[in-house]
Design an enzyme around this catalytic site. Structure first.
Site, PDB file in Angstrom:
ATOM      1  N   HIS A 205       0.828  -1.210   0.000  1.00 42.24           N
ATOM      2  CA  HIS A 205       0.000   0.000   0.000  1.00 42.24           C
ATOM      3  C   HIS A 205       0.868   1.268   0.000  1.00 42.24           C
ATOM      4  CE1 HIS A 205      -3.605   2.321   1.648  1.00 42.24           C
ATOM      5  NE2 HIS A 205      -2.616   3.094   2.079  1.00 42.24           N
ATOM      6  N   GLU A 206       1.867   1.323   0.875  1.00 39.52           N
ATOM      7  CA  GLU A 206       2.685   2.547   0.967  1.00 39.52           C
ATOM      8  C   GLU A 206       3.490   2.757  -0.313  1.00 39.52           C
ATOM      9  OE1 GLU A 206       1.920   4.578   3.113  1.00 39.52           O
ATOM     10  OE2 GLU A 206       0.859   3.245   4.476  1.00 39.52           O
ATOM     11  N   HIS A 209       1.324   4.572  -2.627  1.00 39.95           N
ATOM     12  CA  HIS A 209       1.323   6.033  -2.477  1.00 39.95           C
ATOM     13  C   HIS A 209       2.549   6.632  -3.173  1.00 39.95           C
ATOM     14  CE1 HIS A 209      -2.157   6.342  -0.017  1.00 39.95           C
ATOM     15  NE2 HIS A 209      -1.649   5.812   1.074  1.00 39.95           N
ATOM     16  N   HIS A 215      -5.953   7.081  -1.822  1.00 36.81           N
ATOM     17  CA  HIS A 215      -6.854   6.052  -1.302  1.00 36.81           C
ATOM     18  C   HIS A 215      -8.076   5.913  -2.199  1.00 36.81           C
ATOM     19  CE1 HIS A 215      -4.946   6.875   2.810  1.00 36.81           C
ATOM     20  NE2 HIS A 215      -4.434   5.779   2.291  1.00 36.81           N
ATOM     21  N   TYR A 263      -9.373   1.651   2.420  1.00 35.03           N
ATOM     22  CA  TYR A 263      -9.385   1.475   3.879  1.00 35.03           C
ATOM     23  C   TYR A 263     -10.173   0.223   4.250  1.00 35.03           C
ATOM     24  CZ  TYR A 263      -7.698   6.158   5.324  1.00 35.03           C
ATOM     25  OH  TYR A 263      -6.961   7.269   5.577  1.00 35.03           O
TER      26      TYR A 263
HETATM   27 ZN    ZN Z   1      -2.616   4.995   2.675  1.00 36.94          ZN
END
Ligand code: ZN
Length: 638
Positions: A205-206, A209, A215, A263
């Site tokens: 996930h990171e 980014h 998100h 999320y």
């Molecule tokens: Zn995030």
């Protein structure tokens, strides 16, 4: 998938300011990333605004964004939008100094792709190459999670994370209280934080980014797909659920519940309560935000930004004989391919590399060329000593040696064992007797040698579990009932690239022989054999998942009342299947089941351990994907 806008204009000032506050190329200032305060509803994915400077930035499209200052940087959730001074002055602007303007969003894919990929300076990483440095502060588990994530990105996208040499723009992976990252390439050194408990999914996930993804649930159209339950979100955490304006981001494809950038359903909930209601009833809500992989939608969005994954270049195949050594040198990124043809008389093979410099990785595939994402066996430790072994059947075995970094003076060795031969590896390994449920520390095992043990089990138990953990090096675990285990002959085995190995067998009144084989020198690893079941207050249930949408409730389709204490659920699926396990508790006041914990490893074994307060509980078992069906065994220990 939500993707950064390419249409931002006039960002030159932002870029210059950004450079001057972050330090010029090469200077990296660690980011202060505090431990999350769980009592305030914080998590490793975001901080509370309570007691912190909250400022509102006005964007060019008139939208506003509330940002919280943490140590001089502006955060929303786990995203670092910039340094506070620049954000206050210029709003949130991506590093887009030389991005060509594309005025027509409906332009042909090729022109968009071309514009992005050939841009020399923007938030996009040129050619999808992201140089990185691992900071000394990064914990061991976080290192392994990051390594997993790097391989996952390589296997599924055009993105290439490479150790930094002298590139101006790069990512520094550091320890922190949580998991966080800048959005896209910010210029100069930029931080990605990973705490040891972030896990594999967060590492993927990171990096998302850093690649340039927001998100999923910040999409402008999100309210058609999810409903936020505001009463379960404290006012100090609400800013983490802001939508990102059209000026900063651009949606790609359909809203994607499976996105790694989504999320979880209880993100930032007061007391872990649900904060996101999934409006599509066909979606398994426990999978949302819980995965460890990029979804097809993620992969498509990244392909839109960086181009589709390059087809693997065909590697010229050189035929080699067995019991032969080949001397090799390789340059970073290069694959060298070999073919080993085995006849019916061969029982097993072992292929290994020996080298004292660089980092070579080994991949083997029967019947077709092995690649980093397509193999039957891989060995990709952090040096050039790799090993793969297996039982053999007649046919062509393709061997690929990949240079993760430059190496020379490497030997590639192929050893086969013929049928009806004695297993030569058994001769010298004396089996030391072990007591079940007692941990032993293996101080030192020399590279390419074994240490052997034996342990007695009995019919009063259901399961014998073999666990290896901690220490340095790369050890593998082989177990066989009644006779010595070898690398080719075993009843259960586990051979990851680390010392974390686990396998289990049904317990009988027999002796179980354990072989710990050191691929590289192993020190201070811990071996533990556990007898489980029957005597142990544990109950075992059999079940079957026959479709991907099926959800089994265990034990026996029932919930159970529990007086409190340690609660363990252990799921053993078919070897090929990826089944997942979650634990739920009945929430009396809300009259609904609530997720407590889930275990979603990419494998057939899942384990949940929980210190449970009094309550009503149930376990859920479900499939990761449509391939993952079949019978399973579920053991419940109270
Ligand atoms: Zn995030």
């Amino acid at each position: 998938m939500f993707k950064i806008n390419k249409l931002v204009t006039g960002a030159v000032i932002a870029v210059l300011v950004s450079y001057s506050t972050k330090g010029l190329a090469g200077e990296w200032i660690p980011i202060y990333s505090p431990e999350p305060n769980l009592d305030k509803g914080e998590s490793k994915y975001g901080y509370s605004s309570e007691g912190r400077d909250v400022f509102t930035i006005q964007n060019k499209d008139g939208s506003v964004l509330n940002v919280v200052d943490i140590g001089g940087y502006g955060y929303v959730g786990d995203m670092i939008l910039g340094d506070t001074a620049t954000l206050k002055q210029n709003g949130f602007q991506l590093n887009t100094s030389a991005t060509p303007h594309i005025h027509n969003d409906n332009s042909q894919f090729n022109s968009i792709q071309g514009a992005i990929r050939h841009t020399s300076s923007s938030y996009i990483w040129p050619n999808g190459v992201i140089p990185y440095v691992i900071d000394r502060s990064l914990g061991d588990q976080a290192r392994r999670d990051f390594q997993y994530a790097v391989e996952h990105w390589h296997a599924n996208t055009n993105i290439r994370l490479v150790p930094r040499t002298n590139q101006r723009d790069y990512v520094v992976v550091q320890n922190g209280g949580g998991c966080s990252s800048w959005i896209g390439r910010s210029g100069g050194a930029q931080t990605l934080t990973l705490a040891n408990n972030c896990g594999r999914g967060a590492a993927v996930h990171e990096i998302g980014h850093a690649v340039g993804l927001f998100h999923e649930q910040t999409r402008p159209d999100r309210d058609n797909y999810i409903r936020l339950i505001w009463r379960n979100i404290s006012s100090n955490m609400a800013y983490n659920f802001q939508r990102i304006g059209n000026h900063q981001g651009k949606s790609h494809g359909e809203y994607d519940y499976q996105s790694i950038m989504h999320y979880r359903i209880n993100a930032f909930g007061i007391g872990g309560r649900r904060t996101i209601e999934i409006l599509d009833r066909n979606v398994n809500e426990y999978n949302v935000g819980n995965g460890q992989r990029l979804s097809q939608g993620d992969i498509a969005a990244v392909a839109h930004l960086y181009g589709p994954q390059e087809p693997v270049k065909q590697c010229e195949v050189v035929a080699i004989e067995h019991n032969q050594s080949v001397s090799l040198a390789g340059t970073q990124g290069q694959s060298q391919c070999f073919k080993l043809s085995l006849t019916d008389s061969v029982k097993s093979y072992r292929v290994f590399t020996e080298g004292n410099n660089g980092d070579a990785d080994l991949f083997i595939h029967k019947g077709q060329i092995a690649t980093q994402s397509n193999y039957d066996c891989k060995s990709d430790g952090e040096n050039s000593n790799e090993s793969c072994s297996s039982q053999a059947t007649a046919g062509d075995y393709y061997i690929t040696v990949f240079a993760y970094s430059d190496f020379n003076n490497l030997t590639l060795n192929t050893v086969v064992e013929l049928k009806d031969d004695d297993d030569p590896i058994d001769d010298s390994c004396q089996a030391h007797a072990l007591t079940p449920n007692t941990m032993v520390t293996l101080k030192n095992i020399a590279a390419q040698t074994s240490m052997c043990f034996k342990v007695n089990a009995d019919d009063n138990h259901q399961l014998v579990e073999f666990n290896l953990a901690d220490g340095q090096g790369n050890a593998d675990l082989y177990v066989k009932k009644d006779t010595q285990a070898s690398l080719q002959n075993y009843d259960c085995m586990s051979a990851s690239a680390t010392n974390d190995e686990y396998c289990s067998l049904t317990a009988h009144s027999s002796t179980y022989f354990i072989r710990i084989f050191a691929n590289t020198t192993v020190t201070n690893t811990k071996l533990n054999v556990t007898l489980k079941g029957k005597n142990d207050d544990s109950e075992t249930y059999m079940g079957e998942i026959s479709t991907k949408d099926e959800v089994d409730i265990q034990p026996n389709g029932q919930w159970f009342e529990y007086q409190g204490g340690s609660l363990t659920g252990l799921l053993h699926g078919d070897n090929q299947a990826d089944l997942e396990l979650s634990l739920e508790v009945w929430n009396e006041s809300r009259q609904q089941w609530q997720l407590v914990k889930s275990s979603t490893e990419p494998q057939s074994v899942e384990k949940i351990e929980y210190q449970a307060p009094y309550g009503y509980y149930r376990f859920k078992i479900y499939s990761w994907d449509s391939q993952s069906t079949g019978q399973y065994q579920f053991t419940l220990k109270k």
